[in-house]
Motif scaffolding. Structure first.
Motif, PDB file in Angstrom:
ATOM      1  N   PRO A 123       0.839  -1.308  -0.184  1.00  0.00           N
ATOM      2  CA  PRO A 123      -0.084   0.125   0.131  1.00  0.00           C
ATOM      3  C   PRO A 123       0.915   1.260  -0.144  1.00  0.00           C
ATOM      4  O   PRO A 123       0.502   2.186  -0.444  1.00  0.00           O
ATOM      5  CB  PRO A 123      -0.801   0.020   1.273  1.00  0.00           C
ATOM      6  CG  PRO A 123       0.005  -1.103   2.162  1.00  0.00           C
ATOM      7  CD  PRO A 123       0.460  -1.998   1.150  1.00  0.00           C
ATOM      8  N   ALA A 127       0.741   4.079  -2.690  1.00  0.00           N
ATOM      9  CA  ALA A 127       0.212   5.631  -2.106  1.00  0.00           C
ATOM     10  C   ALA A 127       1.047   6.431  -2.644  1.00  0.00           C
ATOM     11  O   ALA A 127       1.020   7.674  -3.213  1.00  0.00           O
ATOM     12  CB  ALA A 127       0.492   5.716  -0.481  1.00  0.00           C
ATOM     13  N   ARG A 130       0.126   7.259  -6.626  1.00  0.00           N
ATOM     14  CA  ARG A 130      -1.423   7.373  -6.602  1.00  0.00           C
ATOM     15  C   ARG A 130      -1.970   7.926  -7.892  1.00  0.00           C
ATOM     16  O   ARG A 130      -2.937   7.533  -8.245  1.00  0.00           O
ATOM     17  CB  ARG A 130      -1.627   8.465  -5.373  1.00  0.00           C
ATOM     18  CG  ARG A 130      -3.046   8.657  -4.886  1.00  0.00           C
ATOM     19  CD  ARG A 130      -2.933   9.746  -3.703  1.00  0.00           C
ATOM     20  NE  ARG A 130      -3.057   8.789  -2.649  1.00  0.00           N
ATOM     21  CZ  ARG A 130      -2.262   8.800  -1.333  1.00  0.00           C
ATOM     22  NH1 ARG A 130      -1.484   9.633  -1.606  1.00  0.00           N
ATOM     23  NH2 ARG A 130      -2.541   7.931  -0.487  1.00  0.00           N
ATOM     24  N   LEU A 168      -6.777   2.296   0.929  1.00  0.00           N
ATOM     25  CA  LEU A 168      -5.276   2.524   1.038  1.00  0.00           C
ATOM     26  C   LEU A 168      -4.980   2.764   2.656  1.00  0.00           C
ATOM     27  O   LEU A 168      -3.739   2.244   3.037  1.00  0.00           O
ATOM     28  CB  LEU A 168      -4.650   3.857   0.288  1.00  0.00           C
ATOM     29  CG  LEU A 168      -4.699   3.479  -1.336  1.00  0.00           C
ATOM     30  CD1 LEU A 168      -4.149   4.872  -1.868  1.00  0.00           C
ATOM     31  CD2 LEU A 168      -3.495   2.563  -1.573  1.00  0.00           C
TER      32      LEU A 168
END
Length: 181
Positions: A123, A127, A130, A168
């Protein structure tokens, strides 16, 4: 002459897909769970439960709120001199489309968290990248949404982005907890 038959088949198919969704999730988890350690396999059942609740919740929200709002909005967009004619097939197709889009958007957090849980996705990497995640999401939503207007795409994109961010955040918490344990 075959329209009533295909109409009944369409309703039966959609109903069967909705009712068998938890079973499909369970079978998928059994297939993928064979590669997981036993303690993760047992916890993975929670993802099935949450995905089922979110799935049926999205169906409820789309049927109770989104469909009446959509039909009311479409009722006001009638060209002067014409009337709104809604066929049974058109109605079912529209209901299926709205519920499918709502279902896909509601399942985004479960997808992200479960992929992070089984370590297929990091994750933190998602991120940091993104903007690419948003681009892929926007293209996928552009394919799934029925119309070519930007208003419909934005109406679907905003909740999808919020659900993606929620996924997320939850995935980061779970990922950090798993790494520290």
């Amino acid at each position: 002459p075959a329209d009533p038959f295909f109409f009944e088949m369409h309703i039966s198919f959609v109903g069967a897909m909705i009712l068998s969704f938890p079973l499909w999730l369970f079978l998928l988890s059994r297939f993928a769970g064979a590669a997981l350690p036993k303690h993760k396999r047992l916890r993975f059942m929670w993802f099935i439960f949450i995905a089922t609740v979110l799935g049926f919740g999205s169906l409820f929200v789309s049927y109770r709120y989104l469909l009446p709002i959509s039909f009311e909005a479409f009722r006001h967009f009638i060209v002067p001199g014409t009337s709104l004619v809604l066929t049974a097939n058109g109605y079912i197709d529209f209901v299926f489309l709205v519920t499918t889009v709502c279902f896909v958007v509601a399942e985004l957090p479960v997808l992200i968290v479960s992929l992070a849980y089984i370590r297929l996705v990091n994750p933190y990497v998602l991120a940091t990248h993104r903007r690419y995640l948003y681009l892929v999401l926007l293209v996928a939503l552009g394919i799934v949404t029925p119309t070519t207007d930007i208003v419909t795409l934005l109406a679907v994109t905003v909740p999808a982005l919020l659900f993606t961010e929620l996924g997320l955040v939850l995935a980061k918490v779970l990922y950090t907890r798993e790494v520290s344990a």
